[in-house]
Scaffold this motif. Structure first.
Motif, mmCIF file in Angstrom:
data_model
loop_
_atom_site.group_PDB
_atom_site.id
_atom_site.type_symbol
_atom_site.label_atom_id
_atom_site.label_comp_id
_atom_site.label_asym_id
_atom_site.label_seq_id
_atom_site.Cartn_x
_atom_site.Cartn_y
_atom_site.Cartn_z
ATOM 1 N N PRO A 48 0.821 -1.217 0.000
ATOM 2 C CA PRO A 48 0.000 0.000 0.000
ATOM 3 C C PRO A 48 0.852 1.262 0.000
ATOM 4 N N LEU A 49 0.397 2.258 -0.751
ATOM 5 C CA LEU A 49 1.029 3.576 -0.727
ATOM 6 C C LEU A 49 0.299 4.370 0.357
ATOM 7 N N SER A 50 0.720 4.150 1.578
ATOM 8 C CA SER A 50 -0.054 4.566 2.750
ATOM 9 C C SER A 50 0.039 6.049 3.068
ATOM 10 N N ASP A 51 0.931 6.797 2.399
ATOM 11 C CA ASP A 51 1.073 8.215 2.714
ATOM 12 C C ASP A 51 0.159 9.094 1.865
ATOM 13 N N LEU A 52 -0.694 8.487 1.040
ATOM 14 C CA LEU A 52 -1.591 9.262 0.186
ATOM 15 C C LEU A 52 -2.874 9.616 0.938
ATOM 16 N N PRO A 53 -3.493 10.754 0.600
ATOM 17 C CA PRO A 53 -4.825 11.043 1.153
ATOM 18 C C PRO A 53 -5.826 9.980 0.709
ATOM 19 N N ARG A 54 -6.885 9.832 1.484
ATOM 20 C CA ARG A 54 -7.953 8.876 1.147
ATOM 21 C C ARG A 54 -9.168 9.683 0.689
ATOM 22 N N ARG A 55 -9.611 9.415 -0.529
ATOM 23 C CA ARG A 55 -10.769 10.123 -1.067
ATOM 24 C C ARG A 55 -12.066 9.372 -0.754
ATOM 25 N N LEU A 56 -13.110 10.119 -0.458
ATOM 26 C CA LEU A 56 -14.417 9.523 -0.229
ATOM 27 C C LEU A 56 -14.872 8.736 -1.450
ATOM 28 N N MET A 57 -14.599 9.244 -2.641
ATOM 29 C CA MET A 57 -15.015 8.562 -3.862
ATOM 30 C C MET A 57 -14.459 7.151 -3.940
ATOM 31 N N VAL A 58 -13.204 6.963 -3.576
ATOM 32 C CA VAL A 58 -12.594 5.632 -3.637
ATOM 33 C C VAL A 58 -13.230 4.703 -2.618
ATOM 34 N N GLN A 59 -13.484 5.195 -1.408
ATOM 35 C CA GLN A 59 -14.142 4.346 -0.404
ATOM 36 C C GLN A 59 -15.514 3.902 -0.901
#
Length: 569
Positions: A48-59
């Motif tokens: 995982p590229l864990s330092d990226l922001p998490r977008r609501l769209m992807v969830q």
């Protein structure tokens, strides 16, 4: 050189890739156990590229995947769905924001981008529809209503439609958020039956047909001005993948409403087929509307949308189905043989150049949504037999029937019409079911395919012949499903240790329920094997073991409405 395979084998390979490789990879490697959310991207070694922001769209897209495959019977991820949705609410739903939902969070769970984004809200609505399908809950619909107030309020454009976000990023209007809102409203209508969602879908289609589509140029521009005129007319472009995605959605809208979309579909396909598909069956990225300059790089999502459009057209125009099947074959081969071939199984190449070399640096989670929809649509249209003019009534109950030993005498892997003798009373039993308001659906294990006694095409041709013989006597079967997989398959394409479609697993029944809008709680199953009854039980259907004799007499006891006094005992 890739081994020559039939289209049916490509479908089987792609389905196995999804269930046995992609889903485990994204649940084991792509899920952040700390935040209980999905990662945005994986490396090509599945880290995982864990330092990226998490977008609501992807969830939202990943929740859709879990919900779709749970309803389909491929997996049971209800616990993971519930856990992830609670985390989505915890991190993305922010009452302090006027629009409630944040666009993204940082790896620590704090808001990274508070923007109110139309594209993201479209996927939130889409996912709420699927969550409601998995577990009907009024809270999901209340949240839908809350989002609708944003669409009708601060996100509304001055001349119909919607702006991209608040705050507004630029002066353009874009078709893309509207396309996904159409998808969301169609899903909400299918999940709930509510007419107001379908009304919103129809309004979006009217805007698309009258304002978005540039008919003179046979193209859907990506950029419009505030009057829905093509912006930068000499330097605008269309994306073939979006043309294909609209085709698929318009066909769905037409099935739900009866609206004639043929003219719009023909216009969308005219340039996209001629200019947007290369010689190997890939959808290219974009084409200039006036200068016809092409970006010949290939994106996975665009080719997935091409596959969905091929399926939609094959279904809408049975007389042209073979031509669309051939196109679908090329598209699925491009996906399976190029995009899905990575060193770590279950990942994909998201972008390729015109020569097939990888351009993407990592694997985005967002593409799984496109893959699941494309593979499921391909299987729905090309992996079963249905009458060419099957009606689309509302939610109904169904009589599920096994094939060998129930409809026809079990002679041991029958593969041609000469092998078929109908069981006594089979036609009358199907007629009875229709009289009592049941759909009739055949769900049959067909290990003859896995054992290489018959091809999948031969089995479906036999089902087509059987359907016509029965229909000639007034006994209409609404759909024929078969499972070609077996744990001792001689054809490795169909090798699976315990396929979710093979009875006693309930996959075929659950799949039919989705495809045909069946109420399983009021449905019945007749089979000649305990595995049939067990599959029915797992699907929530009443199962009945037929041991021979006259099927009509047996079915009458199963189907005949009982007096109220007796039914209440």
């Amino acid at each position: 050189m890739k081994q020559a395979r039939s289209f049916d084998e490509l479908r089987a390979l792609s389905g196995n890739w999804l269930s046995r490789e992609a889903l485990p990879a994204w649940i084991e490697n792509g899920y952040d156990q700390r935040l209980e959310l999905f990662h945005e991207r994986l490396s090509f070694s599945a880290q995982p590229l864990s330092d990226l922001p998490r977008r609501l769209m992807v969830q939202c897209r990943q929740l859709y995947v879990l919900a779709q495959l749970t309803c389909r019977g491929m997996r049971d991820d209800r616990a993971l769905i519930a856990q992830t949705w609670e985390s989505v609410k915890r991190y993305f739903y922010r009452p302090a924001l006027s629009h409630r939902w944040a666009f993204s969070i940082d790896p620590d769970g704090d808001v990274a981008d508070p923007r109110c984004d139309t594209y993201t809200l479209a996927f939130l609505l889409f996912t709420l529809a699927w969550l409601y399908r998995v577990q009907p809950n009024q809270d999901y619909l209340d949240r839908v209503d809350e989002v609708l107030t944003l669409l009708d309020g601060p996100l509304a454009a001055s001349s119909h439609g919607l702006i991209d976000a608040v705050p507004r990023p630029d002066g353009f209007l874009r078709q893309n958020p509207h396309m996904h809102l159409l998808e969301a409203f169609l899903e909400l209508h299918e999940s709930t039956g509510r007419a107001d969602y379908l009304d919103r879908a129809c309004a979006l289609h009217a805007l698309f047909s009258s304002r978005m589509l540039w008919r003179a140029q046979e193209a859907l521009p990506e950029l419009h001005d505030d009057d829905w005129q093509p912006a930068r007319p000499d330097d605008n472009w269309y994306e073939p993948g979006h043309h294909f995605e609209w085709v698929w959605l318009l066909r769905r809208l037409s099935k739900a409403t009866g609206i004639d979309v043929d003219q719009d579909v023909r216009l969308l396909l005219s340039r996209a087929i001629a200019e947007g598909i290369d010689a190997e069956g890939f959808a290219i990225e974009r084409v200039g509307i006036h200068n016809q300059s092409a970006w010949n790089s290939r994106r996975l999502w665009g080719t997935c949308e091409y596959l969905k459009a091929c399926a939609a057209e094959a279904e809408a125009a049975p007389s042209e189905s073979e031509a669309w099947r051939s196109r679908a074959n090329s598209a699925l081969a491009a996906i399976h043989d190029h995009f899905l071939q990575t060193a770590y199984h279950g990942l994909w190449n998201d972008r390729l150049d015109a020569d097939g070399s990888r351009l993407s640096a990592d694997v985005p989670a967002s593409s799984l949504y496109h893959l699941v929809l494309a593979i499921m649509e391909c299987e729905r249209v090309f992996g079963r037999v249905v009458p060419p003019s099957r009606p689309e009534p509302g939610r109904m109950r169904a009589l599920f029937l096994d094939r060998d030993g129930v409809i026809n005498v079990d002679t041991g892997y029958p593969r041609k019409p000469a092998d078929i003798t109908f069981v006594e009373g089979a036609m009358e039993a199907i007629q009875q079911a229709q009289t009592y308001g049941y759909r009739v659906v055949v769900v049959s294990n067909q290990s003859a395919i896995a054992r290489a006694y018959a091809t999948e095409a031969e089995v479906m041709q036999l089902h087509s012949w059987m359907a016509k013989q029965l229909e000639a006597q007034g006994a209409v079967v609404d759909a024929w499903y078969h499972c070609p997989f077996h744990h001792e398959a001689q054809n490795p394409v169909y090798l699976h240790p315990d396929h979710f479609d093979r009875k006693p697993n309930p996959g075929m029944i659950l799949r039919a329920a989705q495809d045909l809008n069946i109420d399983l709680t009021r449905s019945q199953m007749i089979g000649d094997n305990p595995s049939d009854v067990e599959a029915a039980r797992r699907a929530g259907v009443s199962g009945h073991l037929f041991t021979g004799g006259n099927l009509a007499l047996f079915a009458r006891e199963v189907l005949m409405p009982r007096p109220i006094s007796e039914a209440s005992k």
